[in-house]
Scaffold this motif. Structure first.
Motif, PDB file in Angstrom:
ATOM      1  N   VAL A  77       0.779  -1.110   0.076  1.00  0.00           N
ATOM      2  CA  VAL A  77       0.040  -0.209   0.112  1.00  0.00           C
ATOM      3  C   VAL A  77       0.731   1.196   0.098  1.00  0.00           C
ATOM      4  N   GLN A  78       1.932   1.275   0.500  1.00  0.00           N
ATOM      5  CA  GLN A  78       2.884   2.398   0.826  1.00  0.00           C
ATOM      6  C   GLN A  78       3.777   2.536  -0.740  1.00  0.00           C
ATOM      7  N   GLY A  79       3.711   1.916  -1.440  1.00  0.00           N
ATOM      8  CA  GLY A  79       4.596   1.820  -2.595  1.00  0.00           C
ATOM      9  C   GLY A  79       5.126   0.460  -3.240  1.00  0.00           C
ATOM     10  N   GLN A 127      16.104   8.037  23.026  1.00  0.00           N
ATOM     11  CA  GLN A 127      14.495   8.383  23.277  1.00  0.00           C
ATOM     12  C   GLN A 127      14.007   8.196  21.762  1.00  0.00           C
ATOM     13  N   HIS A 128      14.809   7.606  20.761  1.00  0.00           N
ATOM     14  CA  HIS A 128      14.258   7.458  19.440  1.00  0.00           C
ATOM     15  C   HIS A 128      14.526   6.142  18.999  1.00  0.00           C
ATOM     16  N   THR A 129      13.648   5.617  18.322  1.00  0.00           N
ATOM     17  CA  THR A 129      13.434   4.280  17.654  1.00  0.00           C
ATOM     18  C   THR A 129      12.732   4.075  16.509  1.00  0.00           C
ATOM     19  N   ASN A 130      12.874   3.023  15.705  1.00  0.00           N
ATOM     20  CA  ASN A 130      12.236   2.869  14.430  1.00  0.00           C
ATOM     21  C   ASN A 130      11.172   1.484  14.596  1.00  0.00           C
ATOM     22  N   LEU A 131      10.917   1.037  13.367  1.00  0.00           N
ATOM     23  CA  LEU A 131      10.206   0.026  13.392  1.00  0.00           C
ATOM     24  C   LEU A 131      10.724  -1.228  13.665  1.00  0.00           C
ATOM     25  N   LEU A 132      12.151  -1.208  13.455  1.00  0.00           N
ATOM     26  CA  LEU A 132      12.796  -2.336  13.818  1.00  0.00           C
ATOM     27  C   LEU A 132      13.010  -2.584  15.398  1.00  0.00           C
ATOM     28  N   GLY A 133      13.104  -1.405  16.103  1.00  0.00           N
ATOM     29  CA  GLY A 133      12.974  -1.597  17.300  1.00  0.00           C
ATOM     30  C   GLY A 133      11.710  -1.937  18.124  1.00  0.00           C
ATOM     31  N   SER A 231       4.000   1.190   7.975  1.00  0.00           N
ATOM     32  CA  SER A 231       2.478   1.301   7.665  1.00  0.00           C
ATOM     33  C   SER A 231       2.366   2.761   7.471  1.00  0.00           C
ATOM     34  N   ASP A 232       1.376   3.030   6.878  1.00  0.00           N
ATOM     35  CA  ASP A 232       0.916   4.558   6.607  1.00  0.00           C
ATOM     36  C   ASP A 232      -0.168   5.078   7.412  1.00  0.00           C
ATOM     37  N   SER A 233      -0.287   4.434   8.559  1.00  0.00           N
ATOM     38  CA  SER A 233      -1.281   4.651   9.394  1.00  0.00           C
ATOM     39  C   SER A 233      -1.101   6.139  10.222  1.00  0.00           C
ATOM     40  N   ASN A 234       0.131   6.373  10.314  1.00  0.00           N
ATOM     41  CA  ASN A 234       0.404   7.482  10.820  1.00  0.00           C
ATOM     42  C   ASN A 234       0.475   8.855  10.050  1.00  0.00           C
ATOM     43  N   GLY A 235       0.130   8.525   8.656  1.00  0.00           N
ATOM     44  CA  GLY A 235       0.183   9.481   7.640  1.00  0.00           C
ATOM     45  C   GLY A 235       1.397  10.241   7.287  1.00  0.00           C
ATOM     46  N   LYS A 236       2.558   9.630   7.870  1.00  0.00           N
ATOM     47  CA  LYS A 236       3.971  10.306   7.329  1.00  0.00           C
ATOM     48  C   LYS A 236       4.688   9.752   6.374  1.00  0.00           C
ATOM     49  N   SER A 237       4.008   8.856   5.681  1.00  0.00           N
ATOM     50  CA  SER A 237       4.795   8.057   4.595  1.00  0.00           C
ATOM     51  C   SER A 237       5.111   9.063   3.370  1.00  0.00           C
TER      52      SER A 237
END
Length: 248
Positions: A77-79, A127-133, A231-237
């Motif tokens: 869905v994202q690309g 204080q920062h992570t990503n999808l892998l974290g 995912s694009d649920s946060n609308g930031k993609s």
């Protein structure tokens, strides 16, 4: 002279007799095909392995026009994600790390609850992570539960929130969470980008003593990390209908 002639005559007779015997043996072998020595049937097992490897690489094959093929294209869905199907994922590497943690783990028993947090980027303010974290935290909870270690999910609320988007129990809002939970140890860690992937450092700490009671380290290849698609649920993609939107 007479002696030499006799010797030549005898040699000629021996040659003719041996030729006849050889001819008779060949005729006998042709007359009796079953008498010939059996031929060994040798199978090259490595040839089959090489054939499978070649079949698994479609990009090395050429089509009818002589063009080299390309890896399969997997869209989302994202690309689009371009790459081959993987037979391993992040959970497989977390499983190996959990085995290392359990092998040198101290004081943690089936009566000491453990909480699992997200893994932070090592070169940040932690204080920062990503999808892998996020995914590694979920996988570690699963693996610890398999070892019968009590795991506390502190993101669970006391109620089920029913919304138009779905029914949810988990929350990231600290106001919805219980601040007093029976947690004795915490599994946490850091991540650092590496040339070959992401270097993960995991450890279990005492919630009061801050002492390290278990540790593990592993390199997750970059192609396994890139297989995670946010995912694009946060609308930031910034992607809509498969098209990435950028400001001019």
């Amino acid at each position: 002279m007479t002696f030499q002639r006799n010797m030549i005559a005898m040699a000629a007779m021996l040659v003719s007799i041996s030729g006849c015997s050889l001819l008779s043996d060949e005729e006998t072998a042709e007359a009796q095909p079953g008498a010939a020595e059996p031929v060994m049937n040798v199978i090259d097992v490595r040839a089959e392995d090489r054939a499978e490897v070649v079949a698994a690489e479609p990009e090395d094959e050429a089509d009818s026009f002589g063009a080299i093929g390309q890896p399969p294209l997997y869209s989302s869905v994202q690309g689009a994600y371009q790459g081959r199907p993987l037979n391993r994922h992040v959970g497989d590497y977390v499983k190996n790390m959990t085995q290392d943690l359990v092998s040198n783990m101290e004081y943690v028993t089936n009566k000491t609850p453990v909480a699992v947090t997200n893994f932070a980027m090592l070169d940040s303010d932690l204080q920062h992570t990503n999808l892998l974290g996020h995914q590694m935290a979920e996988s570690f909870m699963h693996e610890l539960h398999k070892y019968r270690i009590p795991v506390v999910d502190f993101k669970a609320t006391d109620y089920i929130r029913v919304t138009d988007s779905g029914d949810f129990l988990l929350s990231r809002d600290y106001l919805d969470l219980n601040s007093s939970l029976p947690i004795d140890y915490v599994l946490t860690g850091t991540m650092a980008k590496h040339q070959g992937g992401v270097l993960v450092n995991a450890r279990i700490l005492g919630i009061e003593s801050r002492a390290v009671v278990a540790s593990a380290q592993l390199l997750i290849p970059f192609y396994v990390v890139d297989a995670l698609i946010p995912s694009d649920s946060n609308g930031k993609s910034g992607i809509r209908d498969g098209v990435k939107l950028t400001r001019g």
